[in-house]
Design a protein around this motif. Structure first.
Motif, mmCIF file in Angstrom:
data_model
loop_
_atom_site.group_PDB
_atom_site.id
_atom_site.type_symbol
_atom_site.label_atom_id
_atom_site.label_comp_id
_atom_site.label_asym_id
_atom_site.label_seq_id
_atom_site.Cartn_x
_atom_site.Cartn_y
_atom_site.Cartn_z
ATOM 1 N N THR A 1 24.022 44.739 43.298
ATOM 2 C CA THR A 1 23.487 43.623 42.545
ATOM 3 C C THR A 1 22.201 43.187 43.219
ATOM 4 O O THR A 1 21.823 43.725 44.263
ATOM 5 C CB THR A 1 24.499 42.463 42.453
ATOM 6 O OG1 THR A 1 24.074 41.550 41.440
ATOM 7 C CG2 THR A 1 24.632 41.731 43.774
ATOM 8 N N GLY B 1 23.738 34.298 37.786
ATOM 9 C CA GLY B 1 24.322 35.581 37.439
ATOM 10 C C GLY B 1 23.252 36.657 37.479
ATOM 11 O O GLY B 1 22.165 36.482 36.918
ATOM 12 N N SER C 1 24.531 43.887 37.651
ATOM 13 C CA SER C 1 25.262 44.692 38.624
ATOM 14 C C SER C 1 25.548 46.065 38.047
ATOM 15 O O SER C 1 25.691 46.215 36.827
ATOM 16 C CB SER C 1 26.580 44.013 39.010
ATOM 17 O OG SER C 1 26.373 42.768 39.629
ATOM 18 N N TRP D 1 28.910 39.205 38.249
ATOM 19 C CA TRP D 1 29.963 38.506 38.994
ATOM 20 C C TRP D 1 29.442 37.425 39.931
ATOM 21 O O TRP D 1 30.221 36.686 40.529
ATOM 22 C CB TRP D 1 30.751 39.521 39.825
ATOM 23 C CG TRP D 1 29.873 40.320 40.765
ATOM 24 C CD1 TRP D 1 29.233 41.480 40.465
ATOM 25 C CD2 TRP D 1 29.537 40.003 42.109
ATOM 26 N NE1 TRP D 1 28.509 41.920 41.547
ATOM 27 C CE2 TRP D 1 28.685 41.025 42.581
ATOM 28 C CE3 TRP D 1 29.880 38.973 42.977
ATOM 29 C CZ2 TRP D 1 28.161 41.034 43.872
ATOM 30 C CZ3 TRP D 1 29.362 38.979 44.269
ATOM 31 C CH2 TRP D 1 28.515 40.004 44.697
ATOM 32 N N THR D 2 28.146 37.302 40.093
ATOM 33 C CA THR D 2 27.608 36.436 41.151
ATOM 34 C C THR D 2 27.560 34.957 40.773
ATOM 35 O O THR D 2 27.437 34.102 41.645
ATOM 36 C CB THR D 2 26.188 36.890 41.529
ATOM 37 O OG1 THR D 2 25.375 36.931 40.345
ATOM 38 C CG2 THR D 2 26.203 38.265 42.186
ATOM 39 N N LEU E 1 32.205 35.415 34.890
ATOM 40 C CA LEU E 1 31.812 36.805 34.705
ATOM 41 C C LEU E 1 30.915 36.829 33.469
ATOM 42 O O LEU E 1 31.330 36.389 32.394
ATOM 43 C CB LEU E 1 33.035 37.703 34.501
ATOM 44 C CG LEU E 1 33.935 37.895 35.724
ATOM 45 C CD1 LEU E 1 35.170 38.709 35.353
ATOM 46 C CD2 LEU E 1 33.182 38.561 36.862
ATOM 47 N N GLN F 1 40.236 38.522 34.969
ATOM 48 C CA GLN F 1 40.291 39.979 35.039
ATOM 49 C C GLN F 1 39.845 40.569 33.713
ATOM 50 O O GLN F 1 39.993 39.952 32.656
ATOM 51 C CB GLN F 1 41.690 40.467 35.399
ATOM 52 C CG GLN F 1 42.765 40.158 34.363
ATOM 53 C CD GLN F 1 44.140 40.614 34.823
ATOM 54 O OE1 GLN F 1 44.862 39.855 35.460
ATOM 55 N NE2 GLN F 1 44.482 41.856 34.512
ATOM 56 N N GLU G 1 37.397 44.913 36.601
ATOM 57 C CA GLU G 1 36.835 43.878 37.469
ATOM 58 C C GLU G 1 37.828 42.715 37.502
ATOM 59 O O GLU G 1 38.479 42.417 36.494
ATOM 60 C CB GLU G 1 35.500 43.425 36.882
ATOM 61 C CG GLU G 1 34.533 42.800 37.824
ATOM 62 C CD GLU G 1 33.136 42.707 37.211
ATOM 63 O OE1 GLU G 1 32.382 41.809 37.615
ATOM 64 O OE2 GLU G 1 32.810 43.524 36.309
ATOM 65 N N VAL H 1 38.606 38.642 39.522
ATOM 66 C CA VAL H 1 38.112 37.541 40.339
ATOM 67 C C VAL H 1 39.278 36.668 40.773
ATOM 68 O O VAL H 1 40.183 36.382 39.971
ATOM 69 C CB VAL H 1 37.105 36.676 39.549
ATOM 70 C CG1 VAL H 1 36.755 35.400 40.316
ATOM 71 C CG2 VAL H 1 35.854 37.464 39.225
ATOM 72 N N LYS I 1 34.428 32.872 45.815
ATOM 73 C CA LYS I 1 34.711 33.745 44.675
ATOM 74 C C LYS I 1 34.842 35.173 45.199
ATOM 75 O O LYS I 1 33.860 35.784 45.639
ATOM 76 C CB LYS I 1 33.569 33.634 43.668
ATOM 77 C CG LYS I 1 33.743 34.388 42.360
ATOM 78 C CD LYS I 1 32.515 34.118 41.487
ATOM 79 C CE LYS I 1 32.600 34.772 40.131
ATOM 80 N NZ LYS I 1 31.371 34.525 39.338
ATOM 81 N N VAL J 1 35.702 39.087 44.424
ATOM 82 C CA VAL J 1 35.609 39.949 43.255
ATOM 83 C C VAL J 1 35.954 41.375 43.669
ATOM 84 O O VAL J 1 35.496 41.857 44.715
ATOM 85 C CB VAL J 1 34.201 39.907 42.634
ATOM 86 C CG1 VAL J 1 34.227 40.488 41.232
ATOM 87 C CG2 VAL J 1 33.652 38.485 42.608
ATOM 88 N N PHE K 1 36.324 45.539 42.161
ATOM 89 C CA PHE K 1 35.751 46.431 41.149
ATOM 90 C C PHE K 1 36.380 47.812 41.263
ATOM 91 O O PHE K 1 36.792 48.251 42.345
ATOM 92 C CB PHE K 1 34.245 46.600 41.360
ATOM 93 C CG PHE K 1 33.486 45.314 41.494
ATOM 94 C CD1 PHE K 1 32.839 44.765 40.401
ATOM 95 C CD2 PHE K 1 33.419 44.651 42.707
ATOM 96 C CE1 PHE K 1 32.141 43.576 40.526
ATOM 97 C CE2 PHE K 1 32.720 43.465 42.840
ATOM 98 C CZ PHE K 1 32.081 42.924 41.742
#
Length: 758
Positions: free
Chosen positions: A53, A62, A65, A87-88, A177, A242, A255, A257, A297, A299, A301
């Protein structure tokens, strides 16, 4: 006596400082942004070779990614990296009712709202830390954000938002997300011709020019592809999100979280928000003035062939939350610190040190150890659509080979894994062996060049030799005969068969020639006897004969015959190499306008006399100086290395310095672009060249059968005291290699054995 507002603010600042992560003390690893960088902010990258990312100014936005070799295969298009759900993002609001209330990510980025701003990309720790005061009307919050993509646990990433409000009240947070909308317009690059391309761009209101500060000129073509969300859910009580998805016509991904809350926080509401564009966990909570609250947070993947599904990812994210953010950060830092044991350390030039560290950081962030994945010319980004060029074999691979051999091995193993696709291309062209693509898909190895540039896929065939040379270089560095027999030899053999069938015997001149080639100078699209191509092909053929002897195979005698009689264009009158056959008019002002310096590139290193080296260099210098084109950053390191091979310290140092100070280095995080004006960033090709400039150019070392040999005298820029390559790997042994000056001022190279692999 009650504390005044100034005291409360001071205590809040002290708490923020004391809770902050400790930065590496070596400033050669620290790249910082201030509010002065906002107008020219070129995002840095956070990545671990599997997940990537980019940075953002607030640290909470956000950002796009991608996952390794996770490609969109839209019909009529070239393959391109699919943007996975972002995801950020963590958004924050200082309250639902007060006047002027806003969300942090929507507020204008200016001094009025974000005073005391500082952001640091710590290359040593591979973390991004952002600090500022967020002013939202009368409500002020001290903010610190830390984000990482784990090197220790490649399926994991995390971002932590720490707030210290200067008020009592209710705040809101949103952990999202981002479910990106499909990119529009989608151009049919797989079938649109070069003549049609300008018309298509105009029809869609697009231009091929960069948009400041960070959008590349070819963003109209090199956008990220699409990931379709197949299922997405959240659990407000469990603080989780999810989803499962699939790239367009491609692989599946997943993905998940989990959100970690600070102890003692009073949550007044928790809810899941779901729309076509956003899946989020939204919270409301009560906070107290002067208290710090850390929200994390976590995450996880995965993608098909690497990990499981959303349920598996959720289990990983829950485990990360249970272990805590500090545990994840500590393991991540330890993994990066182990990588930095192999480094290039410069004494006497702080600016060069920071740039070299940035280049090495981006190379490490975009490659994987112990896999069979290569890297694109612009790494894990949309640049050049994520495709694998000769850049991977000739520019990036040698830069990593001695310092990070497990990552280098992945690059050459990619060619072994995709050999069947290359064999199919050769067969379709009526040739023997393997014809590797000009733009290889990073997952399946198929040719993915846009149709408008299809001639490059047909004719820019020096990539075949580049592939074979890299395979042999890995063997020379590792000494691993088992690897050579299983992986390297089949590639080398097939490449040799390709060249033996592609070369044409010209009876009248009693030599072999290679016709209908796109030169390294791509403006010359159909020429006979491109010098770099022919010289590389000759080396690949010689390598095949040598490799056959090592693995106990029978070499085709035709390989040696073609190699010995393959024509290399040369001017006897001027005692220098030509770029291609003298029958071709050299009259196009292409970037640099010559590839002759690349003949001295370390992995090719064409043998030549001192007078020819000098004449080649002088010829190249004249062409470059008269060119009206912006210098491509690929052209900088070959010039410095060519100067170093002839012992020209001043010229080698000057060309290296251009690589440090040129406008291709974008602030604030040392992102290297292809040119100063086209903004095609994260250009790993030139980053690899920069590292090779030191690792091979200034040391004078080359990989040969005897090992790492002193082919040329070492050299040192006059302003440097010394430099050291730490923890160099060679055939199971490890060394520190230092170039410095002895008591008489003579430049000398020393090797010192060190302990084994980190």
């Amino acid at each position: 006596m009650s504390a005044g507002p100034w005291l409360l603010r001071l205590l809040a600042c002290l708490a923020l400082v004391l809770s902050a992560p400790v930065f590496a003390t070596d400033t050669g690893f620290l790249l910082a942004a201030s509010s002065k960088n906002w107008a020219s902010y070129f995002p840095g990258q956070l990545a671990n070779g599997y997940l990537s990312t980019t940075t953002s100014p607030r640290g909470t936005e956000g950002t796009p990614s991608t996952l390794v070799a996770f490609m969109d295969y839209t019909r009529d298009d070239i393959s391109r990296p699919a943007a996975i759900p972002g995801w950020t993002e963590i958004d924050y609001s200082t309250g639902p009712t007060h006047a002027g209330q806003s969300w942090l990510n929507q507020v204008n980025l200016d001094e009025a709202h974000f005073p005391d701003y500082r952001q640091v990309l710590n290359l040593h720790d591979a973390t991004l830390t952002t600090r500022y005061r967020y002013v939202d009307g009368a409500r002020i919050t001290q903010v610190e954000v830390t984000t990482l993509v784990s090197q220790a646990a490649p399926h994991l990433a995390a971002t932590q938002l720490r707030i210290t409000p200067e008020f009592d009240g209710e705040v809101q947070l949103s952990f999202a997300l981002n479910l990106w909308a499909p990119h529009q317009p989608r151009l049919p690059l797989g079938r649109i011709s070069g003549d049609e391309m300008p018309e298509a761009l105009v029809a869609h209101g697009l231009k091929i020019e960069p948009v400041a500060p960070s959008t590349p000129d070819r963003a109209a073509m090199w956008y990220l592809g699409d990931t379709h969300v197949l299922g997405a859910t959240g659990d407000a009580k469990g603080l989780t999100l999810q989803l499962d998805g699939r790239a367009e016509q491609g692989l599946r991904m997943a993905e998940a979280v989990t959100v970690g809350l600070p102890a003692g926080l009073t949550v007044t509401d928790a809810a899941i928000h779901k729309s076509p564009y956003r899946l989020a966990l939204n919270l409301k909570a009560r906070v107290r003035k002067g208290h710090s609250y850390a929200f994390t947070k976590f995450v996880a993947f995965s993608r098909e062939g690497w990990g499981g599904n959303a349920a598996d990812d959720l289990a990983l994210a829950r485990a990360a939350r249970a272990n805590g953010f500090a545990h994840l950060v500590d393991a991540h830092r330890a993994a990066w610190h182990a990588l930095w044991k192999s480094d290039v350390r410069i004494d006497g030039d702080d600016q060069a040190q920071r740039i070299v560290h940035a280049d090495l950081y981006y190379l490490l962030a975009n490659t994987t150890p112990g896999t069979a994945w290569a890297t694109g010319g612009c790494g894990m980004t949309g640049g050049y659509a994520g495709h694998v060029f000769w850049d991977s074999d000739t520019w990036v691979f040698p830069a990593l080979l001695l310092l990070h051999p497990r990552r280098a091995e992945s690059l050459v193993n990619f060619r072994a894994r995709t050999l069947p696709a290359a064999e199919a291309r050769a067969k379709a062209a009526g040739l023997r062996g393997a014809k590797f693509p000009w733009e290889a898909d990073p997952q399946n190895g198929t040719e993915q060049v846009p149709y408008s540039a299809h001639a490059l896929g047909e004719r820019e065939i020096h990539v075949n030799a580049d592939v074979a040379i890299a395979q042999w270089q890995y063997y020379l560095a590792s000494g691993d005969r088992g690897w050579l027999a299983q992986y390297g030899w089949p590639v080398i053999r097939d490449v040799a068969d390709f060249w033996a069938s592609r070369a044409t015997y010209v009876a009248a001149k009693q030599r072999y020639e290679i016709h209908h080639v796109t030169s390294v100078l791509e403006a010359y699209n159909d020429v006979p006897n491109d010098t770099f191509t022919n010289a590389s092909a000759r080396k690949a053929l010689d390598i095949a004969t040598a490799a056959a002897a090592v693995v106990g195979a029978q070499a085709d005698p035709h390989w040696a015959e073609v190699a010995a009689r393959l024509y290399i264009p040369f001017s006897e009158k001027d005692r220098r190499h030509l770029d291609f056959d003298p029958g071709v008019a050299h009259d196009i002002d292409a970037w640099g306008d010559t590839a002759v310096p690349a003949l001295a590139y370390p992995s090719l290193d064409v043998p030549m006399g001192a007078d020819v080296r000098r004449n080649d260099f002088d010829y190249a210098t004249q062409l470059i100086e008269r060119s009206q084109q912006p210098l491509n950053s690929m052209g900088l390191s070959p010039m410095s290395i060519a100067a170093a091979t002839q012992g020209n310290t001043d010229a080698a140092g000057a060309w290296f310095q251009r690589n440090v100070t040129a406008d291709v280095i974008k602030p604030p995080f040392g992102v290297r672009t292809e040119t100063a004006t086209n903004n095609t960033g994260y250009f790993l090709t030139a980053a690899g060249g920069m590292l090779q400039n030191i690792v091979y150019g200034f040391t004078g070392l080359r990989l040969e059968k005897a090992g790492l040999v002193q082919a040329y005298p070492p050299m040192l820029p006059r302003t440097w005291h010394s430099f050291t390559l730490t923890h160099v790997a060679l055939r199971g042994a490890y060394y520190d290699i230092t170039v410095g000056r002895d008591r008489d001022g003579k430049v000398v190279l020393t090797r010192r054995p060190v302990e084994g692999a980190p």
